[in-house]
Design a protein around this motif. Structure first.
Motif, PDB file in Angstrom:
ATOM      1  N   GLU A 173       0.798  -1.288   0.035  1.00 13.01           N
ATOM      2  CA  GLU A 173      -0.091  -0.357  -0.064  1.00 13.01           C
ATOM      3  C   GLU A 173       0.842   1.203   0.030  1.00 13.01           C
ATOM      4  O   GLU A 173       0.140   2.284  -0.859  1.00 13.01           O
ATOM      5  CB  GLU A 173      -0.949  -0.118   1.708  1.00 13.01           C
ATOM      6  CG  GLU A 173      -1.574   1.080   1.458  1.00 13.01           C
ATOM      7  CD  GLU A 173      -3.299   1.646   0.643  1.00 13.01           C
ATOM      8  OE1 GLU A 173      -3.494   2.595   0.490  1.00 13.01           O
ATOM      9  OE2 GLU A 173      -3.166   0.541  -0.147  1.00 13.01           O
ATOM     10  N   LYS A 174       2.100   1.638   0.453  1.00  9.21           N
ATOM     11  CA  LYS A 174       2.718   2.264   1.092  1.00  9.21           C
ATOM     12  C   LYS A 174       4.412   2.286  -0.026  1.00  9.21           C
ATOM     13  O   LYS A 174       4.571   3.517   0.205  1.00  9.21           O
ATOM     14  CB  LYS A 174       3.367   2.439   2.481  1.00  9.21           C
ATOM     15  CG  LYS A 174       2.248   2.562   2.862  1.00  9.21           C
ATOM     16  CD  LYS A 174       2.327   3.488   4.902  1.00  9.21           C
ATOM     17  CE  LYS A 174       0.734   3.496   5.767  1.00  9.21           C
ATOM     18  NZ  LYS A 174       0.291   4.187   5.131  1.00  9.21           N
ATOM     19  N   HIS A 175       3.982   1.184  -0.923  1.00 11.24           N
ATOM     20  CA  HIS A 175       4.678   1.405  -1.690  1.00 11.24           C
ATOM     21  C   HIS A 175       6.714   1.464  -1.202  1.00 11.24           C
ATOM     22  O   HIS A 175       7.510   2.028  -1.951  1.00 11.24           O
ATOM     23  CB  HIS A 175       4.545   2.049  -2.883  1.00 11.24           C
ATOM     24  CG  HIS A 175       3.844   1.808  -3.554  1.00 11.24           C
ATOM     25  ND1 HIS A 175       3.268   1.533  -4.834  1.00 11.24           N
ATOM     26  CD2 HIS A 175       2.219   3.212  -3.350  1.00 11.24           C
ATOM     27  CE1 HIS A 175       1.957   1.841  -4.239  1.00 11.24           C
ATOM     28  NE2 HIS A 175       1.836   2.691  -4.045  1.00 11.24           N
ATOM     29  N   LEU A 176       6.709   0.300  -0.157  1.00 13.51           N
ATOM     30  CA  LEU A 176       7.537   0.965   0.486  1.00 13.51           C
ATOM     31  C   LEU A 176       9.401   0.030  -0.418  1.00 13.51           C
ATOM     32  O   LEU A 176       8.863  -1.384  -0.451  1.00 13.51           O
ATOM     33  CB  LEU A 176       7.736  -0.235   2.045  1.00 13.51           C
ATOM     34  CG  LEU A 176       6.891   0.686   2.826  1.00 13.51           C
ATOM     35  CD1 LEU A 176       6.828  -0.266   4.057  1.00 13.51           C
ATOM     36  CD2 LEU A 176       7.428   2.472   3.086  1.00 13.51           C
ATOM     37  N   ASN A 177       9.867   0.421  -0.128  1.00 18.87           N
ATOM     38  CA  ASN A 177      11.210   0.580  -1.078  1.00 18.87           C
ATOM     39  C   ASN A 177      11.934  -0.564   0.173  1.00 18.87           C
ATOM     40  O   ASN A 177      12.688   0.249   1.409  1.00 18.87           O
ATOM     41  CB  ASN A 177      12.011   0.525  -1.677  1.00 18.87           C
ATOM     42  CG  ASN A 177      13.786   0.726  -1.841  1.00 18.87           C
ATOM     43  OD1 ASN A 177      13.849  -0.525  -1.897  1.00 18.87           O
ATOM     44  ND2 ASN A 177      13.758   1.755  -3.580  1.00 18.87           N
ATOM     45  N   MET A 178      12.555  -1.876   0.618  1.00 21.25           N
ATOM     46  CA  MET A 178      12.759  -2.607   1.835  1.00 21.25           C
ATOM     47  C   MET A 178      14.649  -2.390   1.542  1.00 21.25           C
ATOM     48  O   MET A 178      15.432  -2.523   2.336  1.00 21.25           O
ATOM     49  CB  MET A 178      12.808  -3.982   2.151  1.00 21.25           C
ATOM     50  CG  MET A 178      10.609  -4.404   1.735  1.00 21.25           C
ATOM     51  SD  MET A 178      10.763  -2.727   3.536  1.00 21.25           S
ATOM     52  CE  MET A 178      11.988  -3.376   4.994  1.00 21.25           C
ATOM     53  N   LEU A 179      15.255  -1.591   0.402  1.00 16.18           N
ATOM     54  CA  LEU A 179      16.389  -0.757   1.043  1.00 16.18           C
ATOM     55  C   LEU A 179      16.989   0.095   1.128  1.00 16.18           C
ATOM     56  O   LEU A 179      17.852   0.500   1.228  1.00 16.18           O
ATOM     57  CB  LEU A 179      16.771  -1.308  -1.504  1.00 16.18           C
ATOM     58  CG  LEU A 179      16.725  -2.719  -1.279  1.00 16.18           C
ATOM     59  CD1 LEU A 179      17.332  -2.659  -3.576  1.00 16.18           C
ATOM     60  CD2 LEU A 179      17.671  -3.999  -1.550  1.00 16.18           C
ATOM     61  N   ARG A 194      13.274  -0.153   6.519  1.00 13.34           N
ATOM     62  CA  ARG A 194      12.774  -1.134   7.283  1.00 13.34           C
ATOM     63  C   ARG A 194      12.565  -0.566   8.795  1.00 13.34           C
ATOM     64  O   ARG A 194      12.080  -0.961   9.380  1.00 13.34           O
ATOM     65  CB  ARG A 194      14.857  -1.970   6.832  1.00 13.34           C
ATOM     66  CG  ARG A 194      14.843  -2.105   6.127  1.00 13.34           C
ATOM     67  CD  ARG A 194      15.647  -3.095   5.708  1.00 13.34           C
ATOM     68  NE  ARG A 194      17.405  -2.544   6.641  1.00 13.34           N
ATOM     69  CZ  ARG A 194      17.647  -1.362   5.349  1.00 13.34           C
ATOM     70  NH1 ARG A 194      17.666  -1.265   3.732  1.00 13.34           N
ATOM     71  NH2 ARG A 194      18.580  -1.116   5.871  1.00 13.34           N
ATOM     72  N   GLU A 195      13.131   0.623   9.035  1.00 13.49           N
ATOM     73  CA  GLU A 195      13.175   0.772  10.393  1.00 13.49           C
ATOM     74  C   GLU A 195      10.960   1.578  10.370  1.00 13.49           C
ATOM     75  O   GLU A 195      10.570   0.726  11.703  1.00 13.49           O
ATOM     76  CB  GLU A 195      13.306   2.806  10.400  1.00 13.49           C
ATOM     77  CG  GLU A 195      13.641   3.044  12.377  1.00 13.49           C
ATOM     78  CD  GLU A 195      14.923   4.842  12.367  1.00 13.49           C
ATOM     79  OE1 GLU A 195      13.596   5.729  12.118  1.00 13.49           O
ATOM     80  OE2 GLU A 195      15.210   3.997  11.852  1.00 13.49           O
ATOM     81  N   TYR A 196      10.775   1.906   9.432  1.00 15.95           N
ATOM     82  CA  TYR A 196       9.322   2.112   9.253  1.00 15.95           C
ATOM     83  C   TYR A 196       8.764   0.646  10.297  1.00 15.95           C
ATOM     84  O   TYR A 196       7.225   0.915  11.475  1.00 15.95           O
ATOM     85  CB  TYR A 196       8.889   2.355   8.463  1.00 15.95           C
ATOM     86  CG  TYR A 196       7.667   2.178   8.169  1.00 15.95           C
ATOM     87  CD1 TYR A 196       6.266   3.278   8.798  1.00 15.95           C
ATOM     88  CD2 TYR A 196       6.568   1.622   8.013  1.00 15.95           C
ATOM     89  CE1 TYR A 196       4.715   3.952   9.068  1.00 15.95           C
ATOM     90  CE2 TYR A 196       5.350   1.759   7.591  1.00 15.95           C
ATOM     91  CZ  TYR A 196       4.228   2.374   7.818  1.00 15.95           C
ATOM     92  OH  TYR A 196       3.063   2.506   7.558  1.00 15.95           O
ATOM     93  N   LEU A 197       8.889  -0.041   9.304  1.00 22.90           N
ATOM     94  CA  LEU A 197       8.109  -1.367   9.398  1.00 22.90           C
ATOM     95  C   LEU A 197       8.599  -2.123  11.176  1.00 22.90           C
ATOM     96  O   LEU A 197       8.095  -2.861  12.010  1.00 22.90           O
ATOM     97  CB  LEU A 197       8.506  -2.671   8.788  1.00 22.90           C
ATOM     98  CG  LEU A 197       7.837  -1.903   6.924  1.00 22.90           C
ATOM     99  CD1 LEU A 197       8.756  -3.635   5.838  1.00 22.90           C
ATOM    100  CD2 LEU A 197       6.738  -2.650   7.602  1.00 22.90           C
ATOM    101  N   MET A 198      10.043  -1.851  11.602  1.00 25.77           N
ATOM    102  CA  MET A 198      10.176  -2.005  12.274  1.00 25.77           C
ATOM    103  C   MET A 198       9.734  -1.792  13.652  1.00 25.77           C
ATOM    104  O   MET A 198       8.740  -2.472  14.940  1.00 25.77           O
ATOM    105  CB  MET A 198      11.412  -2.021  13.311  1.00 25.77           C
ATOM    106  CG  MET A 198      12.378  -3.108  12.222  1.00 25.77           C
ATOM    107  SD  MET A 198      11.690  -4.987  12.532  1.00 25.77           S
ATOM    108  CE  MET A 198      12.966  -4.781  14.101  1.00 25.77           C
ATOM    109  N   GLU A 199       9.116  -0.537  13.387  1.00 29.04           N
ATOM    110  CA  GLU A 199       8.757   0.485  14.945  1.00 29.04           C
ATOM    111  C   GLU A 199       7.094   0.339  14.277  1.00 29.04           C
ATOM    112  O   GLU A 199       6.549  -0.068  15.673  1.00 29.04           O
ATOM    113  CB  GLU A 199       8.573   1.683  14.566  1.00 29.04           C
ATOM    114  CG  GLU A 199       7.370   3.332  15.051  1.00 29.04           C
ATOM    115  CD  GLU A 199       7.938   4.568  13.997  1.00 29.04           C
ATOM    116  OE1 GLU A 199       6.474   5.006  14.253  1.00 29.04           O
ATOM    117  OE2 GLU A 199       8.281   4.433  14.063  1.00 29.04           O
ATOM    118  N   GLN A 200       5.960  -0.112  13.228  1.00 30.77           N
ATOM    119  CA  GLN A 200       4.926  -1.071  13.199  1.00 30.77           C
ATOM    120  C   GLN A 200       5.158  -2.731  13.955  1.00 30.77           C
ATOM    121  O   GLN A 200       4.247  -2.687  14.817  1.00 30.77           O
ATOM    122  CB  GLN A 200       4.345  -1.234  12.024  1.00 30.77           C
ATOM    123  CG  GLN A 200       4.351   0.305  11.001  1.00 30.77           C
ATOM    124  CD  GLN A 200       3.345   1.428  12.134  1.00 30.77           C
ATOM    125  OE1 GLN A 200       2.155   0.919  12.167  1.00 30.77           O
ATOM    126  NE2 GLN A 200       4.099   2.140  12.662  1.00 30.77           N
TER     127      GLN A 200
END
Length: 90
Positions: A52-58, A63-69
């Motif tokens: 949905e948020k078109h995150l680039n995992m590179l 990655r920091e955002y996902l760890m926080e979530q």
């Protein structure tokens, strides 16, 4: 015999993860405190957020955002949701 863990997400004894899902201390902490069901549910939410948020995992920020979530999810705090997601009807 299946191992169990007291899941911090669901606040009850559930099937444990068979191995740490992440490397290092963080992975061992998750394996010790998060059930297999909670991890699988998190992976589904994580996938929706990435798409949905078109995150680039590179990118470190993604990655920091996902760890926080993830931490918020397992602590039963509000997390971001995929705005366009409609769960399948049962």
């Amino acid at each position: 015999m299946t191992q169990t863990v007291f899941c911090r997400k669901y606040q009850k004894e559930l099937e444990a993860l068979p191995f740490p899902p992440l490397p290092g201390k963080k992975g061992m902490e998750i394996q010790a405190t998060v059930s297999r069901k909670a991890w699988e549910d998190w992976q589904a939410l994580q996938t929706r957020l990435i798409n949905e948020k078109h995150l680039n995992m590179l990118e470190p920020n993604a990655r920091e955002y996902l760890m926080e979530q993830m931490e918020r999810y397992f602590a039963n705090e509000d997390t971001d949701q995929a705005e366009g997601y409609v769960p399948p009807s049962s």
